[in-house]
Every structure is written in C-alpha cells, then in structure tokens.
Motif scaffolding. Structure first.
Motif, PDB file in Angstrom:
ATOM      1  N   ALA A 188     -25.868  18.121 -34.801  1.00 25.70           N
ATOM      2  CA  ALA A 188     -25.375  19.470 -35.089  1.00 25.70           C
ATOM      3  C   ALA A 188     -26.165  20.104 -36.223  1.00 25.70           C
ATOM      4  CB  ALA A 188     -23.891  19.410 -35.429  1.00 25.70           C
ATOM      5  N   ILE A 189     -26.510  19.322 -37.230  1.00 27.14           N
ATOM      6  CA  ILE A 189     -27.288  19.844 -38.353  1.00 27.14           C
ATOM      7  C   ILE A 189     -28.679  20.275 -37.886  1.00 27.14           C
ATOM      8  CG2 ILE A 189     -28.396  19.236 -40.534  1.00 27.14           C
ATOM      9  CD1 ILE A 189     -25.407  19.672 -40.790  1.00 27.14           C
ATOM     10  N   ARG A 190     -29.314  19.439 -37.041  1.00 28.62           N
ATOM     11  CA  ARG A 190     -30.659  19.780 -36.555  1.00 28.62           C
ATOM     12  C   ARG A 190     -30.640  21.044 -35.711  1.00 28.62           C
ATOM     13  NH1 ARG A 190     -31.112  14.129 -35.907  1.00 28.62           N
ATOM     14  NH2 ARG A 190     -30.452  14.312 -33.735  1.00 28.62           N
ATOM     15  N   ASN A 191     -29.593  21.207 -34.913  1.00 29.21           N
ATOM     16  CA  ASN A 191     -29.510  22.382 -34.050  1.00 29.21           C
ATOM     17  C   ASN A 191     -29.373  23.675 -34.841  1.00 29.21           C
ATOM     18  OD1 ASN A 191     -29.727  20.859 -31.732  1.00 29.21           O
ATOM     19  ND2 ASN A 191     -27.514  20.647 -31.449  1.00 29.21           N
ATOM     20  N   ARG A 192     -28.797  23.594 -36.039  1.00 29.34           N
ATOM     21  CA  ARG A 192     -28.623  24.789 -36.859  1.00 29.34           C
ATOM     22  C   ARG A 192     -29.820  25.045 -37.767  1.00 29.34           C
ATOM     23  NH1 ARG A 192     -23.242  22.791 -37.826  1.00 29.34           N
ATOM     24  NH2 ARG A 192     -23.830  22.257 -39.952  1.00 29.34           N
ATOM     25  N   SER A 193     -30.713  24.053 -37.849  1.00 32.52           N
ATOM     26  CA  SER A 193     -31.837  24.165 -38.770  1.00 32.52           C
ATOM     27  C   SER A 193     -32.949  25.015 -38.172  1.00 32.52           C
ATOM     28  CB  SER A 193     -32.374  22.771 -39.115  1.00 32.52           C
ATOM     29  OG  SER A 193     -33.502  22.873 -39.921  1.00 32.52           O
ATOM     30  N   THR A 194     -33.458  25.935 -38.966  1.00 27.79           N
ATOM     31  CA  THR A 194     -34.582  26.784 -38.543  1.00 27.79           C
ATOM     32  C   THR A 194     -35.685  26.752 -39.599  1.00 27.79           C
ATOM     33  OG1 THR A 194     -33.530  28.716 -39.549  1.00 27.79           O
ATOM     34  CG2 THR A 194     -33.111  28.321 -37.197  1.00 27.79           C
ATOM     35  N   VAL A 195     -35.865  25.599 -40.237  1.00 29.88           N
ATOM     36  CA  VAL A 195     -36.853  25.474 -41.307  1.00 29.88           C
ATOM     37  C   VAL A 195     -38.263  25.591 -40.733  1.00 29.88           C
ATOM     38  CG1 VAL A 195     -37.776  23.984 -43.114  1.00 29.88           C
ATOM     39  CG2 VAL A 195     -35.319  23.995 -42.626  1.00 29.88           C
ATOM     40  N   PRO A 196     -39.086  26.494 -41.231  1.00 31.12           N
ATOM     41  CA  PRO A 196     -40.451  26.641 -40.724  1.00 31.12           C
ATOM     42  C   PRO A 196     -41.317  25.446 -41.094  1.00 31.12           C
ATOM     43  CG  PRO A 196     -40.150  27.976 -42.679  1.00 31.12           C
ATOM     44  CD  PRO A 196     -38.803  27.433 -42.340  1.00 31.12           C
ATOM     45  N   GLN A 197     -42.387  25.230 -40.347  1.00 31.90           N
ATOM     46  CA  GLN A 197     -43.291  24.115 -40.615  1.00 31.90           C
ATOM     47  C   GLN A 197     -44.274  24.511 -41.716  1.00 31.90           C
ATOM     48  OE1 GLN A 197     -45.163  22.693 -37.064  1.00 31.90           O
ATOM     49  NE2 GLN A 197     -43.312  21.736 -36.300  1.00 31.90           N
ATOM     50  N   VAL A 198     -43.854  24.314 -42.937  1.00 27.98           N
ATOM     51  CA  VAL A 198     -44.676  24.622 -44.093  1.00 27.98           C
ATOM     52  C   VAL A 198     -45.332  23.336 -44.570  1.00 27.98           C
ATOM     53  CG1 VAL A 198     -44.689  25.517 -46.448  1.00 27.98           C
ATOM     54  CG2 VAL A 198     -43.142  26.501 -44.737  1.00 27.98           C
ATOM     55  N   LYS A 199     -46.579  23.431 -44.974  1.00 30.57           N
ATOM     56  CA  LYS A 199     -47.274  22.239 -45.462  1.00 30.57           C
ATOM     57  C   LYS A 199     -46.499  21.637 -46.627  1.00 30.57           C
ATOM     58  CE  LYS A 199     -51.789  20.544 -46.921  1.00 30.57           C
ATOM     59  NZ  LYS A 199     -53.196  20.881 -47.196  1.00 30.57           N
ATOM     60  N   PRO A 200     -46.075  20.354 -46.502  1.00 27.57           N
ATOM     61  CA  PRO A 200     -45.224  19.754 -47.529  1.00 27.57           C
ATOM     62  C   PRO A 200     -46.009  19.342 -48.766  1.00 27.57           C
ATOM     63  CG  PRO A 200     -45.758  18.137 -45.845  1.00 27.57           C
ATOM     64  CD  PRO A 200     -46.371  19.431 -45.396  1.00 27.57           C
ATOM     65  N   GLU A 201     -45.280  19.186 -49.859  1.00 26.39           N
ATOM     66  CA  GLU A 201     -45.871  18.587 -51.053  1.00 26.39           C
ATOM     67  C   GLU A 201     -46.132  17.111 -50.773  1.00 26.39           C
ATOM     68  OE1 GLU A 201     -46.675  20.102 -53.922  1.00 26.39           O
ATOM     69  OE2 GLU A 201     -46.079  22.024 -53.048  1.00 26.39           O
ATOM     70  N   LEU A 202     -47.108  16.548 -51.456  1.00 28.03           N
ATOM     71  CA  LEU A 202     -47.387  15.138 -51.274  1.00 28.03           C
ATOM     72  C   LEU A 202     -46.199  14.310 -51.749  1.00 28.03           C
ATOM     73  CD1 LEU A 202     -51.126  14.856 -52.378  1.00 28.03           C
ATOM     74  CD2 LEU A 202     -50.189  15.015 -50.072  1.00 28.03           C
ATOM     75  N   ARG A 203     -45.877  13.290 -50.985  1.00 26.16           N
ATOM     76  CA  ARG A 203     -44.754  12.418 -51.322  1.00 26.16           C
ATOM     77  C   ARG A 203     -45.285  11.013 -51.579  1.00 26.16           C
ATOM     78  NH1 ARG A 203     -40.920   9.157 -48.555  1.00 26.16           N
ATOM     79  NH2 ARG A 203     -41.864   9.575 -46.531  1.00 26.16           N
ATOM     80  N   TYR A 204     -44.694  10.345 -52.574  1.00 28.76           N
ATOM     81  CA  TYR A 204     -45.143   9.023 -52.981  1.00 28.76           C
ATOM     82  C   TYR A 204     -44.012   8.010 -52.858  1.00 28.76           C
ATOM     83  CZ  TYR A 204     -48.907  11.816 -54.971  1.00 28.76           C
ATOM     84  OH  TYR A 204     -49.940  12.691 -55.126  1.00 28.76           O
ATOM     85  N   LEU A 205     -44.384   6.756 -52.648  1.00 24.66           N
ATOM     86  CA  LEU A 205     -43.378   5.702 -52.558  1.00 24.66           C
ATOM     87  C   LEU A 205     -42.689   5.503 -53.898  1.00 24.66           C
ATOM     88  CD1 LEU A 205     -42.091   3.555 -50.738  1.00 24.66           C
ATOM     89  CD2 LEU A 205     -43.855   1.962 -51.513  1.00 24.66           C
ATOM     90  N   PHE A 206     -43.485   5.505 -54.982  1.00 32.15           N
ATOM     91  CA  PHE A 206     -42.938   5.358 -56.323  1.00 32.15           C
ATOM     92  C   PHE A 206     -43.187   6.634 -57.118  1.00 32.15           C
ATOM     93  CE2 PHE A 206     -44.267   0.933 -55.261  1.00 32.15           C
ATOM     94  CZ  PHE A 206     -42.993   0.387 -55.199  1.00 32.15           C
ATOM     95  N   PRO A 207     -42.141   7.252 -57.658  1.00 27.95           N
ATOM     96  CA  PRO A 207     -42.352   8.428 -58.517  1.00 27.95           C
ATOM     97  C   PRO A 207     -43.168   8.051 -59.744  1.00 27.95           C
ATOM     98  CG  PRO A 207     -40.038   8.217 -57.889  1.00 27.95           C
ATOM     99  CD  PRO A 207     -40.715   6.942 -57.478  1.00 27.95           C
ATOM    100  N   ALA A 208     -43.792   9.036 -60.327  1.00 31.18           N
ATOM    101  CA  ALA A 208     -44.684   8.761 -61.463  1.00 31.18           C
ATOM    102  C   ALA A 208     -43.952   8.225 -62.666  1.00 31.18           C
ATOM    103  CB  ALA A 208     -45.428  10.052 -61.850  1.00 31.18           C
ATOM    104  N   THR A 209     -42.697   8.579 -62.830  1.00 31.28           N
ATOM    105  CA  THR A 209     -41.967   8.222 -64.049  1.00 31.28           C
ATOM    106  C   THR A 209     -40.949   7.112 -63.841  1.00 31.28           C
ATOM    107  OG1 THR A 209     -40.357   9.966 -63.613  1.00 31.28           O
ATOM    108  CG2 THR A 209     -42.242  10.521 -65.003  1.00 31.28           C
ATOM    109  N   ALA A 210     -40.876   6.541 -62.625  1.00 24.83           N
ATOM    110  CA  ALA A 210     -39.863   5.514 -62.372  1.00 24.83           C
ATOM    111  C   ALA A 210     -40.508   4.328 -61.663  1.00 24.83           C
ATOM    112  CB  ALA A 210     -38.735   6.073 -61.529  1.00 24.83           C
ATOM    113  N   LYS A 211     -39.965   3.149 -61.903  1.00 28.98           N
ATOM    114  CA  LYS A 211     -40.555   1.943 -61.342  1.00 28.98           C
ATOM    115  C   LYS A 211     -39.888   1.511 -60.047  1.00 28.98           C
ATOM    116  CE  LYS A 211     -42.024   0.072 -65.798  1.00 28.98           C
ATOM    117  NZ  LYS A 211     -41.884  -1.032 -66.749  1.00 28.98           N
ATOM    118  N   THR A 212     -38.593   1.661 -59.918  1.00 23.82           N
ATOM    119  CA  THR A 212     -37.895   1.083 -58.775  1.00 23.82           C
ATOM    120  C   THR A 212     -36.986   2.071 -58.061  1.00 23.82           C
ATOM    121  OG1 THR A 212     -36.091   0.285 -60.202  1.00 23.82           O
ATOM    122  CG2 THR A 212     -37.909  -1.219 -59.757  1.00 23.82           C
ATOM    123  N   GLN A 213     -37.026   3.330 -58.384  1.00 26.00           N
ATOM    124  CA  GLN A 213     -36.161   4.293 -57.707  1.00 26.00           C
ATOM    125  C   GLN A 213     -36.826   4.798 -56.448  1.00 26.00           C
ATOM    126  OE1 GLN A 213     -35.126   7.302 -60.540  1.00 26.00           O
ATOM    127  NE2 GLN A 213     -33.799   5.947 -61.714  1.00 26.00           N
TER     128      GLN A 213
END
Length: 329
Positions: A304-329
C-alpha cells in the motif's frame, strides 16, 4: 594476494571488476571462475587482461554456485592472502595499501560505498567521502546482529563486507565456504571464522564499491535458499562452539531467517496448490503461524505504501556501510 571473482552472466560488468583488481600493485593473481554463464562472461573477462600474466580464467560448463566456485579458486591458488570481489563490484584505487598497513588480523575489511546501477557509469571515485583511518575489531555478536534486516531501514548487513583473509587461518581451521549455500555464504563463513576466534579488523577508509541492482542474485533467492541458511545457523548452534552474546545473536538470526522461510513457503504452496493447502502447511507447523501472519500483513502494508509513492528517480547521495563518525551503527 589473490583476488577471486565468481561470475555468472556478468559479461556487462566483469571487465570493470577485473580492471579494478589488476590496477592494484598488491594483487599478484586474479582468478575468475565463470560459473556456467551463457552470455560470454569468459570472453569479456579475457578482454580485460592487461598482459601482466596475473589473470586466470576458469570456466564451469554447469553452474555450481558461488561457494563452490570460490572454494575451487582458493584451491587453485597458493597466495597467502585471499580477497573476494563480486563480478559487478569494483575496488577503489589504493584499497590494499590501507588494508595491509597493519598486520595483526586474520581478516581485514574496509568501508563500502553503495552505488545505484543507474548511475554507476557516471560514478567518479573522487566523489567518495574521506574517512579517518582508525581501525577497530568486529566481534561475533555485533557482526551477527548487523545481519538481521530491519523494516524501514536501508540494507546495511555486515555480510556485505569483502575482507582480505589470511590463508593460514583458513587452512588451520579447515575453513571454506559452505557449498550448500547460495544465499548468505559470506555471512556464514565470517560467522564461523569469528566463532573460531578470528581477529576481524575493520578500517573506516572506503575501498570497496558495491553496485546495487534490483535483479541481484540475493534479491532473487529461492525459498530453499532461506532454509539452507537457517539450517547453517542451526548447525553452528548445535556445534557447541558458541556461548554468551554470540550464541544469542546466532539464535536470533536463525529465527529471523527461519521465519522468512516459513512465510515464503506458505506463499509458494498457496501459488502452486491453493489457499487450503497453504493453510494446512501452517496448521502442521505451529511455529510458522506467527511469522506467516506477520509476513502477510507486512507485505500488504508495504504494498500500500509503494502504491501511494510517487518519488521521482533522483540521483541519490552516496551511501556507506559505516558512517564517518560511527563504528558500529
């Protein structure tokens, strides 16, 4: 160092993966195992040869799975260090100079940048954030807990890690990939290694690029793949190797995967034999009733959430496995 690439139908991406490995002077050998491809993967791999004599291509006529392919490559190499690279991923320049700057580890991995497949052809490694070079050691409870997916959270399982592994540790413990697994084979190997006392070092520096694809193998797993992964957890739980937080974490992971299996099994039976047969499956497996009901409700809500979503395909920000300021989050 030997870089191992198990590939199936990766003709479009294998050359970039190989080139990123051969570009690193620490790499003395690259072994590509073409695991029953039908799209010219071996030929595309050969075109990436830099004439240094470091590339070896092995072809299987029949698909054997990533675990078998990797184990075969390990047996074909005598390198002291083993590094795994997926066929549609890539190493970031200078990766191994950072990873090998310290020696007190059995496995060493670094941060991962996730790149959407729609933008990978325009990706510039210079855009990657700079991370401080601190190192830390991953323990078994943290590793396993970070492989339990959570609703409404981006995927960030630590099973994505692609460490450099010392052959001496693998051989001393007769440790290889579980060839029954076609899902979670990395998670399983690392879990067993940590249970055996492996020192698993993490460095915040980002050295591995993972391409995120909607049609990835992990996203197209079979129902039985979930059962095999849950059974691998159960085997480890029954081995007597675990205690304390590690035991509890693996027990929770086994329950998590087993619940997914029951939900998928219910849907398979419903699709193939009808609702009555699926209901009988649930009644014959009382422990499956709650995960089945929860899975059905979650699917309907998410749909139901996906059916209501109309988010455009915008180039995303780079995502990392480990944030720069945290070790295990």
């Amino acid at each position: 160092m030997c870089v191992i690439i198990a590939a199936k139908n990766a003709a479009d991406t294998i050359a970039a993966a190989i080139s990123s490995a051969l570009a690193d002077t620490y790499v003395t050998e690259v072994i590509v195992v073409d695991d029953g491809s039908t799209d010219g993967t071996s030929e595309a791999a050969a075109e990436a040869d830099d004439a240094s004599g470091r590339l070896r291509i092995i072809r299987f006529d029949v698909n054997r799975g990533p675990s078998y392919a990797r184990n075969h490559a390990i047996s074909c190499s005598s390198a002291a260090l083993i590094s795994i690279l997926d066929a549609d991923d890539f190493f970031i320049p200078g990766r191994f100079s950072h990873l090998l700057s310290t020696r007190d580890w059995d496995m060493a991995a670094d941060n991962i940048v996730f790149v959407d497949q729609r933008w990978v052809s325009h990706f510039n490694t210079l855009a990657i954030d700079k991370f401080s070079p601190e190192t830390w050691f991953l323990d078994l409870p943290t590793f396993v807990d970070r492989n339990i997916s959570r609703r409404n959270k981006q995927r960030g399982e630590l099973g994505f890690l692609k460490p450099v592994i010392r052959r001496e540790f693998l051989d001393r413990h007769s440790l290889r990939y579980n060839e029954k697994l076609r899902l979670g084979e990395d998670y399983d190997l690392y879990t067993r290694a940590l249970a055996l006392g492996a020192r698993f070092q993490i460095i915040n520096n980002c050295g591995y690029g993972a391409v995120v694809r909607a049609d990835s193998l992990s996203g197209r797993h079979r129902t039985d793949d979930l059962k095999q992964l849950a059974d691998a957890d159960r085997t480890l739980l029954d081995s007597g190797m675990l205690s304390g937080g590690g035991l509890e974490a693996v027990r929770e992971h086994e329950h998590h995967i087993r619940s997914k299996f029951h939900h998928r099994q219910f849907l398979d039976i419903k699709s193939q034999q009808g609702l009555v047969a699926a209901a009988v499956y649930g009644l014959r497996n009382p422990s499956a009733v709650f995960p089945i009901a929860t899975g059905i409700l979650t699917d309907k809500f998410d749909g139901a959430i996906r059916n209501r979503s109309t988010v455009p395909q915008v180039k995303p920000e780079l995502r990392y496995l480990f944030p720069a300021t945290a070790k295990t989050q």
